[in-house]
Scaffold this motif. Structure first.
Motif, PDB file in Angstrom:
ATOM      1  N   CYS A  32       0.837  -1.203   0.000  1.00 57.91           N
ATOM      2  CA  CYS A  32       0.000   0.000   0.000  1.00 57.91           C
ATOM      3  C   CYS A  32       0.876   1.260   0.000  1.00 57.91           C
ATOM      4  CB  CYS A  32      -0.947   0.013   1.193  1.00 57.91           C
ATOM      5  SG  CYS A  32      -1.973   1.508   1.210  1.00 57.91           S
ATOM      6  N   ALA A  33       0.681   2.061  -1.042  1.00 53.99           N
ATOM      7  CA  ALA A  33       1.493   3.263  -1.214  1.00 53.99           C
ATOM      8  C   ALA A  33       0.806   4.491  -0.620  1.00 53.99           C
ATOM      9  CB  ALA A  33       1.758   3.469  -2.697  1.00 53.99           C
ATOM     10  N   ARG A  34      -0.311   4.283   0.072  1.00 57.30           N
ATOM     11  CA  ARG A  34      -1.088   5.403   0.649  1.00 57.30           C
ATOM     12  C   ARG A  34      -1.433   6.438  -0.437  1.00 57.30           C
ATOM     13  NH1 ARG A  34       0.635   1.968   4.198  1.00 57.30           N
ATOM     14  NH2 ARG A  34       1.073   2.551   6.345  1.00 57.30           N
ATOM     15  N   CYS A  35      -1.681   5.947  -1.636  1.00 49.68           N
ATOM     16  CA  CYS A  35      -1.945   6.874  -2.743  1.00 49.68           C
ATOM     17  C   CYS A  35      -3.364   7.431  -2.692  1.00 49.68           C
ATOM     18  CB  CYS A  35      -1.716   6.154  -4.074  1.00 49.68           C
ATOM     19  SG  CYS A  35      -2.909   4.821  -4.370  1.00 49.68           S
ATOM     20  N   THR A  36      -4.234   6.800  -1.937  1.00 50.27           N
ATOM     21  CA  THR A  36      -5.647   7.186  -1.718  1.00 50.27           C
ATOM     22  C   THR A  36      -6.545   7.000  -2.949  1.00 50.27           C
ATOM     23  OG1 THR A  36      -5.595   9.561  -2.240  1.00 50.27           O
ATOM     24  CG2 THR A  36      -4.890   8.941  -0.022  1.00 50.27           C
ATOM     25  N   LEU A  37      -6.036   6.353  -3.995  1.00 48.72           N
ATOM     26  CA  LEU A  37      -6.868   6.155  -5.188  1.00 48.72           C
ATOM     27  C   LEU A  37      -8.106   5.304  -4.905  1.00 48.72           C
ATOM     28  CD1 LEU A  37      -4.150   5.628  -7.945  1.00 48.72           C
ATOM     29  CD2 LEU A  37      -5.720   7.552  -7.718  1.00 48.72           C
ATOM     30  N   CYS A  38      -7.992   4.392  -3.954  1.00 43.13           N
ATOM     31  CA  CYS A  38      -9.130   3.515  -3.635  1.00 43.13           C
ATOM     32  C   CYS A  38     -10.305   4.320  -3.050  1.00 43.13           C
ATOM     33  CB  CYS A  38      -8.714   2.418  -2.659  1.00 43.13           C
ATOM     34  SG  CYS A  38      -7.838   3.046  -1.208  1.00 43.13           S
ATOM     35  N   ALA A  39     -10.016   5.481  -2.485  1.00 37.60           N
ATOM     36  CA  ALA A  39     -11.069   6.261  -1.816  1.00 37.60           C
ATOM     37  C   ALA A  39     -12.196   6.643  -2.774  1.00 37.60           C
ATOM     38  CB  ALA A  39     -10.466   7.503  -1.177  1.00 37.60           C
ATOM     39  N   LYS A  59      -9.204   2.007   6.464  1.00 38.56           N
ATOM     40  CA  LYS A  59      -9.966   0.952   7.152  1.00 38.56           C
ATOM     41  C   LYS A  59      -9.176  -0.345   7.294  1.00 38.56           C
ATOM     42  CE  LYS A  59     -13.772   2.559   4.734  1.00 38.56           C
ATOM     43  NZ  LYS A  59     -15.132   2.552   4.176  1.00 38.56           N
ATOM     44  N   PHE A  60      -8.459  -0.738   6.236  1.00 40.74           N
ATOM     45  CA  PHE A  60      -7.741  -2.008   6.420  1.00 40.74           C
ATOM     46  C   PHE A  60      -6.462  -1.827   7.224  1.00 40.74           C
ATOM     47  CE2 PHE A  60      -4.025  -2.319   3.737  1.00 40.74           C
ATOM     48  CZ  PHE A  60      -4.266  -1.609   2.565  1.00 40.74           C
ATOM     49  N   ILE A  61      -5.829  -0.666   7.076  1.00 43.86           N
ATOM     50  CA  ILE A  61      -4.585  -0.435   7.838  1.00 43.86           C
ATOM     51  C   ILE A  61      -4.887  -0.360   9.339  1.00 43.86           C
ATOM     52  CG2 ILE A  61      -2.777   1.298   8.305  1.00 43.86           C
ATOM     53  CD1 ILE A  61      -2.871   1.852   5.200  1.00 43.86           C
ATOM     54  N   TYR A  97     -11.411  -0.178  -5.502  1.00 43.05           N
ATOM     55  CA  TYR A  97     -10.435  -0.625  -6.488  1.00 43.05           C
ATOM     56  C   TYR A  97      -9.051  -0.108  -6.119  1.00 43.05           C
ATOM     57  CZ  TYR A  97      -7.670  -0.672 -10.724  1.00 43.05           C
ATOM     58  OH  TYR A  97      -6.646  -0.858 -11.615  1.00 43.05           O
ATOM     59  N   CYS A  98      -8.114  -1.027  -6.101  1.00 47.79           N
ATOM     60  CA  CYS A  98      -6.724  -0.653  -5.827  1.00 47.79           C
ATOM     61  C   CYS A  98      -5.886  -1.006  -7.056  1.00 47.79           C
ATOM     62  CB  CYS A  98      -6.196  -1.405  -4.608  1.00 47.79           C
ATOM     63  SG  CYS A  98      -4.399  -1.235  -4.415  1.00 47.79           S
ATOM     64  N   PRO A  99      -5.229  -0.042  -7.676  1.00 54.16           N
ATOM     65  CA  PRO A  99      -4.414  -0.340  -8.866  1.00 54.16           C
ATOM     66  C   PRO A  99      -3.221  -1.250  -8.566  1.00 54.16           C
ATOM     67  CG  PRO A  99      -4.151   1.960  -8.195  1.00 54.16           C
ATOM     68  CD  PRO A  99      -5.223   1.387  -7.335  1.00 54.16           C
ATOM     69  N   PHE A 100      -2.900  -1.392  -7.288  1.00 56.23           N
ATOM     70  CA  PHE A 100      -1.785  -2.266  -6.914  1.00 56.23           C
ATOM     71  C   PHE A 100      -2.265  -3.697  -6.621  1.00 56.23           C
ATOM     72  CE2 PHE A 100      -0.295   1.982  -6.119  1.00 56.23           C
ATOM     73  CZ  PHE A 100       1.033   1.957  -6.513  1.00 56.23           C
ATOM     74  N   GLY A 101      -3.550  -3.918  -6.793  1.00 53.93           N
ATOM     75  CA  GLY A 101      -4.086  -5.280  -6.644  1.00 53.93           C
ATOM     76  C   GLY A 101      -4.378  -5.704  -5.217  1.00 53.93           C
TER      77      GLY A 101
HETATM   78  S1  SF4 Z   1      -5.333   2.423  -3.930  1.00 56.82           S
HETATM   79 FE1  SF4 Z   1      -4.225   0.658  -3.089  1.00 56.82          FE
HETATM   80  S2  SF4 Z   1      -2.134   1.416  -2.750  1.00 56.82           S
HETATM   81 FE2  SF4 Z   1      -3.458   3.222  -2.972  1.00 56.82          FE
HETATM   82  S3  SF4 Z   1      -4.055   3.737  -0.854  1.00 56.82           S
HETATM   83 FE3  SF4 Z   1      -5.657   2.414  -1.707  1.00 56.82          FE
HETATM   84  S4  SF4 Z   1      -5.064   0.357  -1.035  1.00 56.82           S
HETATM   85 FE4  SF4 Z   1      -3.244   1.648  -0.807  1.00 56.82          FE
END
Ligand code: SF4
Ligand code: SF4
Length: 126
Positions: A32-39, A59-61, A97-101
């Motif tokens: 997790c890069a903390r990129c916040t894209l999943c938000a 939430k998962f962290i 959705y997380c681009p890092f899977g």
């Molecule tokens: S999109 Fe993926 S990598 Fe980015 S903050 Fe969300 S869980 Fe982490």
């Protein structure tokens, strides 16, 4: 009156459960890069004025991530805080959705299952 049964927290059992899924969870937590894209894909985040506590990554962290960080050594108060996150702040709609899977709903569901096994879950009074 709250009918939830008070049971002692079995940290040995939690540790065993963590071990079963160690590789996947460790990978997800470190990737997790903390990129916040999943938000953007979480309707609860969007419907709550983009409050960071509704971000899927938060939430998962702060649920399964916290349990991992403590290697399962969590007390009831910690699990009760996690209960709020994994039941009240997430409905497991699986839309994030997380681009890092990273499979965020799976991680939150795992935190739920650990809490439930320890007698910590929502009640009608919550
Ligand atoms: S999109 Fe993926 S990598 Fe980015 S903050 Fe969300 S869980 Fe982490
Ligand atoms: S599974 Fe949870 S975190 Fe993911 S989009 Fe649905 S409510 Fe948000």
């Amino acid at each position: 009156m709250n009918e939830q049964k008070i049971v002692e927290i079995d940290t040995v059992k939690i540790k065993k459960r963590l071990k079963q899924r160690k590789a996947k969870m460790k990978m997800s937590l470190s990737v997790c890069a903390r990129c916040t894209l999943c938000a953007d894909s979480c309707f609860l985040f969007n419907n709550n004025n983009k409050d960071p506590k509704y971000m899927p990554s938060y939430k998962f962290i702060n649920s399964i991530g916290r349990i991992y960080k403590r290697r399962g050594k969590v007390d009831r108060a910690a699990l009760e805080k996690i209960r709020e996150i994994v039941w009240k702040d997430c409905v497991l709609c699986t839309r994030c959705y997380c681009p890092f899977g990273i499979d965020i709903p799976d991680m939150i569901a795992f935190a739920r299952s650990i809490c439930r096994e320890q007698g910590v879950y929502p009640t009608f009074e919550d």
